[in-house]
Scaffold this motif. Structure first.
Motif, short mmCIF file in Angstrom:
data_model
loop_
_atom_site.label_atom_id
_atom_site.label_comp_id
_atom_site.label_asym_id
_atom_site.label_seq_id
_atom_site.Cartn_x
_atom_site.Cartn_y
_atom_site.Cartn_z
N PHE A 144 -1.37 10.36 -2.92
CA PHE A 144 -1.71 9.15 -2.15
C PHE A 144 -2.39 8.09 -3.03
O PHE A 144 -3.50 7.63 -2.77
CB PHE A 144 -2.62 9.50 -0.96
CG PHE A 144 -2.03 10.56 -0.06
CD1 PHE A 144 -0.91 10.29 0.70
CD2 PHE A 144 -2.60 11.83 0.00
CE1 PHE A 144 -0.35 11.27 1.52
CE2 PHE A 144 -2.05 12.81 0.81
CZ PHE A 144 -0.92 12.53 1.58
N THR A 145 -1.67 7.71 -4.07
CA THR A 145 -2.21 6.72 -5.01
C THR A 145 -1.46 5.38 -4.93
O THR A 145 -1.82 4.45 -5.63
CB THR A 145 -2.13 7.24 -6.46
OG1 THR A 145 -0.76 7.55 -6.77
CG2 THR A 145 -2.99 8.50 -6.62
N SER A 146 -0.44 5.30 -4.09
CA SER A 146 0.35 4.07 -3.99
C SER A 146 0.38 3.59 -2.55
O SER A 146 0.12 4.35 -1.60
CB SER A 146 1.79 4.30 -4.47
OG SER A 146 2.46 5.20 -3.61
N ALA A 147 0.72 2.31 -2.38
CA ALA A 147 0.86 1.75 -1.03
C ALA A 147 1.97 2.49 -0.27
O ALA A 147 1.86 2.71 0.94
CB ALA A 147 1.17 0.26 -1.11
N GLY A 193 3.24 5.58 4.16
CA GLY A 193 4.13 6.62 4.66
C GLY A 193 3.38 7.68 5.44
O GLY A 193 3.84 8.12 6.51
N ALA A 194 2.23 8.11 4.93
CA ALA A 194 1.44 9.13 5.63
C ALA A 194 0.95 8.61 6.98
O ALA A 194 1.02 9.32 7.99
CB ALA A 194 0.26 9.55 4.76
N GLY A 195 0.47 7.37 7.00
CA GLY A 195 0.00 6.80 8.25
C GLY A 195 1.12 6.63 9.26
O GLY A 195 0.95 6.93 10.45
N LEU A 196 2.27 6.17 8.80
CA LEU A 196 3.40 5.96 9.71
C LEU A 196 3.95 7.28 10.24
O LEU A 196 4.28 7.38 11.43
CB LEU A 196 4.51 5.19 8.98
CG LEU A 196 4.23 3.71 8.74
CD1 LEU A 196 5.20 3.14 7.71
CD2 LEU A 196 4.31 2.92 10.04
N ALA A 241 10.22 2.94 3.13
CA ALA A 241 11.24 3.67 2.36
C ALA A 241 11.78 2.80 1.23
O ALA A 241 11.96 3.26 0.09
CB ALA A 241 12.37 4.11 3.28
N TRP A 242 12.01 1.53 1.54
CA TRP A 242 12.52 0.61 0.51
C TRP A 242 11.47 0.40 -0.58
O TRP A 242 11.81 0.33 -1.77
CB TRP A 242 12.89 -0.73 1.16
CG TRP A 242 13.56 -1.68 0.22
CD1 TRP A 242 14.88 -1.69 -0.13
CD2 TRP A 242 12.95 -2.76 -0.50
NE1 TRP A 242 15.13 -2.71 -1.02
CE2 TRP A 242 13.96 -3.38 -1.27
CE3 TRP A 242 11.65 -3.25 -0.56
CZ2 TRP A 242 13.70 -4.47 -2.09
CZ3 TRP A 242 11.39 -4.34 -1.37
CH2 TRP A 242 12.40 -4.94 -2.12
N LEU A 243 10.20 0.33 -0.20
CA LEU A 243 9.14 0.19 -1.20
C LEU A 243 9.07 1.42 -2.10
O LEU A 243 8.74 1.30 -3.28
CB LEU A 243 7.79 -0.02 -0.51
CG LEU A 243 7.60 -1.37 0.21
CD1 LEU A 243 6.26 -1.39 0.94
CD2 LEU A 243 7.69 -2.53 -0.78
N GLY A 244 9.39 2.57 -1.54
CA GLY A 244 9.45 3.77 -2.38
C GLY A 244 10.55 3.66 -3.41
O GLY A 244 10.38 4.09 -4.56
#
Length: 222
Positions: free
Chosen positions: A134-137, A142-145, A192-195
């Motif tokens: 959990f070091t990236s936006a 993703g975890a919150g969603l 997902a796109w940001l990933g």
């Protein structure tokens, strides 16, 4: 890139789809009520969602190394679950009726469990590699969603299940559940796109993944 030209064509179709329906219904809080998708449209969307989620999921899964690795399960399961299964779940619910409502719930939970498998795979991969979590936006969002999606699914099952929902006729809960879930899916697809952006900066790859998602939004989440 097979999906990119198809997406450019279908992204223009929702204008007529929306314009042909009433944009405001009495007591609807300003939301429009589109007609259920026809059998042909439903079948086409299901096929497109399946092909895109599997094809794009596999492409992203093997993007970094060209081969399947432990990490590959993460983008593949997330795309297949949150785009493929969740997208089919959303358009199935639009068809209305008892059976479609039950299928909507089943498909949603299958998609969630696939996504949870994707989270487990990347968590285990990072643990084995000695990397922090959990070091990236992308990972934080993703975890919150995903947690919010689990909550929305529980509300749907407990309150709105057509067989045993404790308040299944409550239209206010139904409206909140629908709108909240659609917002969650839109942000999930953006996440997902940001990933993918973290894996590549190649414009055509980003377009080939992002444009189909944009094209699908009016049909699945509006």
């Amino acid at each position: 890139f097979f999906f990119l030209p198809i997406s450019i064509i279908i992204v223009s179709l929702p204008l007529n789809h929306i314009a042909s329906n009433k944009m405001v219904a009495p007591g609807s809080m300003g939301t429009y009520k589109p007609k259920p998708p026809s059998t042909a449209m439903y079948g086409g969307l299901v096929v497109f969602l399946v092909l895109f989620s599997l094809g794009a999921g596999y492409k992203v899964a093997t993007l970094s190394t060209g081969a399947w690795t432990q990490f590959s399960w993460h983008p593949f399961l997330m795309t297949s679950g949150m785009v493929g299964m969740m997208g089919i779940s959303a358009i199935t619910k639009k068809r209305g009726g008892y059976l479609n409502t039950k299928m909507h719930g089943i498909l949603s939970w299958v998609g969630l469990f696939m996504a949870l498998g994707g989270v487990y795979s990347v968590y285990q991969y990072k643990t084995d590699m000695g990397q922090e979590h959990f070091t990236s936006a992308h990972s934080i969002a993703g975890a919150g969603l995903l947690g919010s999606c689990v909550g929305a699914g529980m509300v749907g099952g407990i309150f709105l299940h057509p067989d045993f929902g404790v308040d299944k006729t409550n239209q206010q809960i139904r409206l909140i559940h629908k709108m909240f879930s659609r917002i969650l899916l839109i942000f999930s697809w953006v996440t997902a796109w940001l990933g993918l952006v973290q894996l590549t900066e190649e414009p055509m790859t980003l377009l080939a993944y992002g444009v189909p998602l944009m094209a699908l939004i009016p049909f699945t989440l509006m």
